[in-house]
Design a protein around this motif. Structure first.
Motif, PDB file in Angstrom:
ATOM      1  N   ASP A 194      45.175  49.157  41.308  1.00  0.00           N
ATOM      2  CA  ASP A 194      46.438  48.651  41.859  1.00  0.00           C
ATOM      3  C   ASP A 194      46.659  49.133  43.287  1.00  0.00           C
ATOM      4  O   ASP A 194      47.185  48.396  44.133  1.00  0.00           O
ATOM      5  CB  ASP A 194      47.610  49.103  40.977  1.00  0.00           C
ATOM      6  CG  ASP A 194      47.702  48.305  39.696  1.00  0.00           C
ATOM      7  OD1 ASP A 194      47.214  47.163  39.670  1.00  0.00           O
ATOM      8  OD2 ASP A 194      48.270  48.811  38.718  1.00  0.00           O
ATOM      9  N   GLU A 241      40.698  44.080  37.009  1.00  0.00           N
ATOM     10  CA  GLU A 241      41.893  44.500  36.270  1.00  0.00           C
ATOM     11  C   GLU A 241      42.050  43.698  34.979  1.00  0.00           C
ATOM     12  O   GLU A 241      42.512  44.234  33.970  1.00  0.00           O
ATOM     13  CB  GLU A 241      43.131  44.344  37.154  1.00  0.00           C
ATOM     14  CG  GLU A 241      44.381  44.947  36.553  1.00  0.00           C
ATOM     15  CD  GLU A 241      45.407  45.319  37.596  1.00  0.00           C
ATOM     16  OE1 GLU A 241      46.607  45.336  37.267  1.00  0.00           O
ATOM     17  OE2 GLU A 241      45.033  45.625  38.747  1.00  0.00           O
ATOM     18  N   CYS A 242      41.667  42.431  35.000  1.00  0.00           N
ATOM     19  CA  CYS A 242      41.707  41.631  33.773  1.00  0.00           C
ATOM     20  C   CYS A 242      40.821  42.245  32.702  1.00  0.00           C
ATOM     21  O   CYS A 242      41.222  42.399  31.536  1.00  0.00           O
ATOM     22  CB  CYS A 242      41.257  40.196  34.061  1.00  0.00           C
ATOM     23  SG  CYS A 242      42.412  39.207  35.035  1.00  0.00           S
ATOM     24  N   SER A 299      52.600  45.408  30.479  1.00  0.00           N
ATOM     25  CA  SER A 299      51.741  45.201  31.638  1.00  0.00           C
ATOM     26  C   SER A 299      50.923  43.925  31.500  1.00  0.00           C
ATOM     27  O   SER A 299      50.820  43.129  32.445  1.00  0.00           O
ATOM     28  CB  SER A 299      50.806  46.412  31.797  1.00  0.00           C
ATOM     29  OG  SER A 299      49.987  46.264  32.924  1.00  0.00           O
ATOM     30  N   TYR A 357      51.257  40.561  33.957  1.00  0.00           N
ATOM     31  CA  TYR A 357      50.089  40.244  34.789  1.00  0.00           C
ATOM     32  C   TYR A 357      49.478  38.896  34.414  1.00  0.00           C
ATOM     33  O   TYR A 357      49.306  38.014  35.266  1.00  0.00           O
ATOM     34  CB  TYR A 357      49.055  41.360  34.636  1.00  0.00           C
ATOM     35  CG  TYR A 357      47.907  41.257  35.610  1.00  0.00           C
ATOM     36  CD1 TYR A 357      48.121  41.427  36.978  1.00  0.00           C
ATOM     37  CD2 TYR A 357      46.611  41.002  35.178  1.00  0.00           C
ATOM     38  CE1 TYR A 357      47.073  41.350  37.879  1.00  0.00           C
ATOM     39  CE2 TYR A 357      45.559  40.916  36.069  1.00  0.00           C
ATOM     40  CZ  TYR A 357      45.794  41.093  37.415  1.00  0.00           C
ATOM     41  OH  TYR A 357      44.766  41.006  38.307  1.00  0.00           O
ATOM     42  N   TYR A 371      52.307  39.092  41.465  1.00  0.00           N
ATOM     43  CA  TYR A 371      51.123  39.739  40.899  1.00  0.00           C
ATOM     44  C   TYR A 371      50.230  40.392  41.962  1.00  0.00           C
ATOM     45  O   TYR A 371      49.323  41.154  41.620  1.00  0.00           O
ATOM     46  CB  TYR A 371      50.319  38.778  40.011  1.00  0.00           C
ATOM     47  CG  TYR A 371      49.508  37.722  40.702  1.00  0.00           C
ATOM     48  CD1 TYR A 371      48.253  37.993  41.237  1.00  0.00           C
ATOM     49  CD2 TYR A 371      49.964  36.412  40.790  1.00  0.00           C
ATOM     50  CE1 TYR A 371      47.501  37.016  41.855  1.00  0.00           C
ATOM     51  CE2 TYR A 371      49.210  35.420  41.392  1.00  0.00           C
ATOM     52  CZ  TYR A 371      47.980  35.728  41.925  1.00  0.00           C
ATOM     53  OH  TYR A 371      47.233  34.748  42.526  1.00  0.00           O
ATOM     54  N   PHE A 391      53.587  43.701  41.262  1.00  0.00           N
ATOM     55  CA  PHE A 391      53.003  44.224  40.023  1.00  0.00           C
ATOM     56  C   PHE A 391      52.326  45.575  40.215  1.00  0.00           C
ATOM     57  O   PHE A 391      52.492  46.469  39.378  1.00  0.00           O
ATOM     58  CB  PHE A 391      52.024  43.207  39.434  1.00  0.00           C
ATOM     59  CG  PHE A 391      51.411  43.644  38.142  1.00  0.00           C
ATOM     60  CD1 PHE A 391      52.113  43.557  36.945  1.00  0.00           C
ATOM     61  CD2 PHE A 391      50.118  44.157  38.112  1.00  0.00           C
ATOM     62  CE1 PHE A 391      51.546  43.969  35.746  1.00  0.00           C
ATOM     63  CE2 PHE A 391      49.544  44.567  36.921  1.00  0.00           C
ATOM     64  CZ  PHE A 391      50.261  44.473  35.742  1.00  0.00           C
ATOM     65  N   ASN A 443      53.368  49.021  37.703  1.00  0.00           N
ATOM     66  CA  ASN A 443      52.501  49.660  36.719  1.00  0.00           C
ATOM     67  C   ASN A 443      52.730  51.159  36.556  1.00  0.00           C
ATOM     68  O   ASN A 443      52.809  51.642  35.427  1.00  0.00           O
ATOM     69  CB  ASN A 443      51.026  49.382  37.049  1.00  0.00           C
ATOM     70  CG  ASN A 443      50.456  48.281  36.174  1.00  0.00           C
ATOM     71  OD1 ASN A 443      50.996  47.941  35.127  1.00  0.00           O
ATOM     72  ND2 ASN A 443      49.358  47.705  36.598  1.00  0.00           N
TER      73      ASN A 443
END
Length: 305
Positions: free
Chosen positions: A69, A110-111, A246, A250, A277, A281, A285
């Motif tokens: 992030d 991140e996914c 989260s 997202y 995002y 975002f 987090n």
């Protein structure tokens, strides 16, 4: 990467507004959000590294999420701040490629990382006695490295296909960063491969991790329903609430951007969702994973003392 045949050497990022007063307001807002993002994510990483109570698989993943992030926001926000206060709103072709590649690589990583965190929560709830053995250091490191590799390898393919297009007429991007849809919109010539790129992007980087997360939570819910005591169910659910929040924020914003019909009337709305995002975002987090977490709050108090 070898360029395609085009005459564009730079792009113009229009941003959000051409009004000078509004641009100054946006500069202050984005600067404040970025400052909170940097402080929040760095603080969370320092806490996880310095406090032995946080040396667990769950916090190992959270620390890597904060790392992503931090750099994800840093790819976008400095350029947005320059656009808000400067008359020069250009970005070079190479700079656009770099921003597209690194932002996409971190976003896709991140996914995958959120999917790995879902598996971690599944093991913690369904196999609590074997948790430390099942989620070994080697497995956690492998999942993190695989998340980075999967994100950046896929993004390299998408970047190559996107910038293989010809940009010969217009170089004005009606957005605040180099993204897939604005770039394809101003490209000229044949765009036959775009649908294939979009499908690959969705299937490999968004849909697949999303399916893995849904499968993990299906098993988690099944396990929680087997717990007889209400207090035990609430405790089990509380361990997943931050991650579930989260994931919802997202994936909700990303799926909206990639799947809803494109229209000129929805352009400003798309910018707001993209801002969420990409800029907001990463700031949320650290708050999501710390405000309701007793261990993190205790570690923060210990650090201050």
């Amino acid at each position: 990467m070898e360029r395609s045949n085009h005459t564009v050497t730079e792009f113009i990022l229009l941003g959000f507004s051409t009004d000078p007063v509004m641009q100054r307001i946006l500069f202050v807002v984005f600067l404040a959000v970025y400052s909170v993002t940097v402080v929040g994510n760095i603080t969370l990483m320092v806490l996880i590294c310095s406090d032995s109570r946080l040396h667990t698989p769950m916090y190992f993943f959270i620390g890597n999420l904060s790392f992503l992030d931090l750099w994800y926001s840093s790819v976008y926000t400095p350029k947005i701040l320059v656009i808000c206060i400067s008359e020069d709103k250009s970005i070079s072709f190479a700079g656009c490629v770099a921003q597209f590649f690194f932002s996409g690589g971190m976003a896709y990583s991140e996914c995958y990382l959120l999917a790995a965190m879902a598996y971690d929560r599944y093991v913690a709830i369904s196999k609590p006695l074997l948790y430390s053995q099942a989620m070994s250091i080697k497995l956690c490191a492998f999942l993190v490295v695989a998340s980075y590799l999967g994100g950046f390898i896929n993004c390299s393919i998408i970047t190559q296909r996107t910038f293989f297009l010809n940009f010969c007429r217009d170089n004005v991007i009606d957005d605040f960063f180099c993204d897939l849809f604005p770039l394809v919109k101003i490209a000229c010539g044949r765009k036959d491969g775009f649908q294939a790129v979009l499908f690959f992007c969705l299937a490999s980087n968004v849909i697949t991790p999303c399916v893995l997360i849904l499968a993990s939570y299906l098993f988690i819910i099944t396990t929680i329903l087997r717990i007889r005591s209400t207090q035990g169910r609430l405790k089990a659910f509380s361990t997943c609430s931050s991650h579930l929040t989260s994931v919802t924020l997202y994936y909700g914003s990303i799926l909206y951007i990639y799947t809803h019909p494109r229209s000129s009337n929805a352009l400003e709305r798309d910018k707001i969702i993209s801002t969420f995002y990409t800029v907001v975002f990463p700031m949320l987090n650290p708050m999501i994973y710390s405000l309701r977490n007793k261990d993190v709050k205790d570690a923060l108090m210990k650090l201050f003392k």
